[in-house]
Design an enzyme around this catalytic site. Structure first.
Site, short mmCIF file in Angstrom:
data_model
loop_
_atom_site.label_atom_id
_atom_site.label_comp_id
_atom_site.label_asym_id
_atom_site.label_seq_id
_atom_site.Cartn_x
_atom_site.Cartn_y
_atom_site.Cartn_z
N HIS A 1 -6.99 -5.61 2.37
CA HIS A 1 -5.80 -5.06 3.02
C HIS A 1 -5.25 -6.16 3.93
O HIS A 1 -6.01 -6.79 4.68
CB HIS A 1 -6.17 -3.88 3.93
CG HIS A 1 -6.74 -2.70 3.20
ND1 HIS A 1 -6.04 -1.54 3.00
CD2 HIS A 1 -7.96 -2.50 2.64
CE1 HIS A 1 -6.80 -0.67 2.35
NE2 HIS A 1 -7.98 -1.23 2.13
N HIS B 1 -10.46 -5.38 -3.26
CA HIS B 1 -9.16 -5.68 -2.66
C HIS B 1 -9.30 -5.99 -1.19
O HIS B 1 -10.26 -5.55 -0.54
CB HIS B 1 -8.19 -4.50 -2.84
CG HIS B 1 -8.71 -3.20 -2.31
ND1 HIS B 1 -9.60 -2.42 -3.00
CD2 HIS B 1 -8.49 -2.55 -1.14
CE1 HIS B 1 -9.89 -1.34 -2.31
NE2 HIS B 1 -9.23 -1.39 -1.16
N ASN C 1 -12.86 -3.44 2.54
CA ASN C 1 -13.81 -2.33 2.67
C ASN C 1 -14.78 -2.34 1.49
O ASN C 1 -14.34 -2.45 0.34
CB ASN C 1 -13.06 -0.99 2.69
CG ASN C 1 -12.17 -0.85 3.91
OD1 ASN C 1 -12.51 -1.31 4.99
ND2 ASN C 1 -11.01 -0.22 3.75
N ASP D 1 0.86 -1.19 0.00
CA ASP D 1 0.00 0.00 0.00
C ASP D 1 0.89 1.24 0.00
O ASP D 1 1.90 1.30 0.71
CB ASP D 1 -0.91 0.00 1.24
CG ASP D 1 -2.05 0.99 1.10
OD1 ASP D 1 -3.21 0.56 1.00
OD2 ASP D 1 -1.78 2.22 1.09
N GLY E 1 -15.56 3.13 3.89
CA GLY E 1 -14.44 3.97 3.44
C GLY E 1 -13.73 3.45 2.22
O GLY E 1 -12.54 3.74 2.03
N GLN E 2 -14.43 2.70 1.37
CA GLN E 2 -13.78 2.22 0.15
C GLN E 2 -13.45 3.40 -0.77
O GLN E 2 -14.32 4.21 -1.09
CB GLN E 2 -14.68 1.22 -0.60
CG GLN E 2 -13.98 0.62 -1.82
CD GLN E 2 -14.79 -0.47 -2.52
OE1 GLN E 2 -15.93 -0.75 -2.15
NE2 GLN E 2 -14.20 -1.08 -3.53
#
Ligand code: AMP
Ligand code: ZN
Length: 113
Positions: A101, A99, A86, A30, A92-93
């Protein structure tokens, strides 16, 4: 998908620090890490959110989970990691290419904010 940042990473049009790749999925660091280890695990196929998953995508999800365990083991994260997905605005995408995290390297509090 033309304007999708993760599709651009898949096509190598923008750089990323890739830690694992196979024909179907990609794992990379990230850009704004929220923990000492912060990876993103994505299918190469553009799927905007979990709501867009189809039955035929079940194998891809399995691959993402197996890759999480594989990479975590390779990185020596036996103490633990968190795999988070998310979905849409309340979670909060920000990037609408499905994906997970993978967060690790510190104590992760629960529940998340
Ligand atoms: P989410 O809020 O779940 O959609 O998270 C999207 C994540 O993608 C954020 O943690 C961003 O820091 C990360 N991100 C966005 N652009 C890039 C990029 N070009 N390379 C790596 N990570 C990125
Ligand atoms: Zn995409």
């Amino acid at each position: 998908m033309q304007d999708c940042v993760f599709c651009k990473i898949v096509k190598k049009e923008i750089p990323a620090e890739v830690v694992y790749e196979n024909d179907d999925i990609l794992v990379f660091k990230d850009i704004k890490p929220a923990a000492p280890v912060h990876l993103l695990l994505i299918p190469k196929k553009h799927i905007p959110t979990f709501f867009d998953l189809k039955e035929e995508d079940a194998g891809l999800l399995g691959e993402l989970h197996l890759a999480a365990a594989r990479v975590a083991r390779e990185m020596g994260l036996e103490k633990g990691f968190r795999l988070t997905g998310n979905c849409n605005q309340d979670a909060g995408q920000l990037v609408f290419h499905l994906h997970y995290h993978l967060l690790a390297g510190r104590t992760l509090h629960w529940p998340p904010g």
